[in-house]
Design an enzyme around this catalytic site. Sequence first.
Site, PDB file in Angstrom:
ATOM      1  N   LYS A 154      14.093  -3.109   8.022  1.00  0.00           N
ATOM      2  CA  LYS A 154      12.738  -3.341   7.525  1.00  0.00           C
ATOM      3  C   LYS A 154      12.525  -4.827   7.270  1.00  0.00           C
ATOM      4  O   LYS A 154      13.307  -5.467   6.544  1.00  0.00           O
ATOM      5  CB  LYS A 154      12.572  -2.597   6.206  1.00  0.00           C
ATOM      6  CG  LYS A 154      11.496  -1.545   6.246  1.00  0.00           C
ATOM      7  CD  LYS A 154      11.470  -0.856   4.918  1.00  0.00           C
ATOM      8  CE  LYS A 154      10.186  -0.124   4.730  1.00  0.00           C
ATOM      9  NZ  LYS A 154      10.064   0.390   3.369  1.00  0.00           N
TER      10      LYS A 154
HETATM   11  C1  E4P Z   1       7.801   2.620   2.502  1.00  0.00           C
HETATM   12  O1  E4P Z   1       8.184   2.199   3.580  1.00  0.00           O
HETATM   13  C2  E4P Z   1       7.195   1.748   1.487  1.00  0.00           C
HETATM   14  O2  E4P Z   1       8.090   0.763   1.102  1.00  0.00           O
HETATM   15  C3  E4P Z   1       6.696   2.559   0.330  1.00  0.00           C
HETATM   16  O3  E4P Z   1       5.945   3.646   0.834  1.00  0.00           O
HETATM   17  C4  E4P Z   1       5.875   1.755  -0.668  1.00  0.00           C
HETATM   18  O4  E4P Z   1       5.265   2.615  -1.582  1.00  0.00           O
HETATM   19  P1  E4P Z   1       4.529   2.097  -2.908  1.00  0.00           P
HETATM   20  O5  E4P Z   1       3.356   1.279  -2.501  1.00  0.00           O
HETATM   21  O6  E4P Z   1       4.122   3.361  -3.610  1.00  0.00           O
HETATM   22  O7  E4P Z   1       5.539   1.295  -3.673  1.00  0.00           O
END
Ligand code: E4P
Length: 304
Positions: A98
Site C-alpha cells: 500500500k
Molecule cells: C483501507 O484500505 C483503508 O485504509 C481504510 O478503509 C480506512 O478507513 P477509515 O477512513 O475508516 O480509517
Amino acid sequence: MKIFVDTAKLNEIEEACSWGVVDGVTTNPSLIKKAVDALKEKGKKVEMVEYIEEICRTVGKGKPVSLEVISLKTEEMIKEGLLLYEKFNPVADNVAIKIPICTYQPEATQSHYEGLKAISKLSSQGIPVNVTLIMAPEQAILAAKAGASYASPFAGRVDDLIRKKLGISSNKEEYFNFKLLARIIQAKLNKHLDSSLNQQISTLYQAEQITLDLEMANDQGISSGVELVKQIAQIYQIYRIKTEIIAASLRNAQQVREAAQAGTDISTIPFKVIEQMLEHPKTMEGIKLFSADVVPEYRQIFAK
Ligand code: E4P
C-alpha cells in the site's frame, strides 16, 4: 464484488475468513495500531513479523493482504515495499503493497509525486500495489497510469469532509443520505432560479447563493464518497483500465450496498460492518417463528 476485511486484528480476520466470504484483507498503520493496542490491553506481547505472517497464512493463497509503507520519500518507500513483499509474500503469495497517492505536506520537504514514483517502480517489478488515500477521480487516473493493481477511494473520509463543510455533525458511522441532500440542494437552487429568471445568465451563474450551495455540498465536484467510487468506476470502464477499485473507508452496510451499485470491484469492510450486513429485524423475527413452528415429526428426522 469481492469482499476484503478492513482490519489488522487477527481474531477478526480468522473469524471472518471462517464465514467463507473473505477475498482479502486491508491494513494500514492505524489498523495495526488498533490491533497492537488491543493485544497489549490483554497483556499480550506482539511479535510483529510472526503476527503479520499469521495474517497472511489465515487469509490464504491468492487472497491479497495489503501492507502499507511508512516513509514518504520514493527511495524509502520502494525499500520498504520490497522488504514487506520479500518478507511476507513467501508465506501465502498474497501480499500487496500500500502506497499513498500523494505525499505532499506543506511543512515537509517531500514533493507531491514521491508516492507515484514508488507506485510505478514497484508495479513495474510485478509487485501488486494498492494505492491508498484516493479522494478524487484524478488521483485514481494517475494511480492506474502508474501501473497500480488496486486503487482505494476513501468513501467515508470524503463523506466526513462534505458533512463538515455543511456543519452536519452526525456520527460518522451512521448512514448519511447524500441522495436526500442532493434533492434538498436542487430544490433550493430551483427556488432561487425561479425567482431570478429575469436576470442575465452570467449574473445568475455567479450569484452568491447559488455558488455557495453548490460548493458546500460537495468536494471538488464529488457529492459523496460513493459518488467518488462511481466516477472512478465509470472512468476505468471507459478506458478499460485493469486496476481494481477497492471501495475503502466504508462505515455502514448501506454504504457497502451503494458502493456495490456504483460498480466497485472490491469493498474493504470493517468486521462489525460485515456483521451489520447480515442483520435485519424481520430475519430475526423469522428465525424465531421458524424455530417455534418445528413439529416433533419434523424434528425426528434430525434425531440420532
Ligand atoms: C483501507 O484500505 C483503508 O485504509 C481504510 O478503509 C480506512 O478507513 P477509515 O477512513 O475508516 O480509517
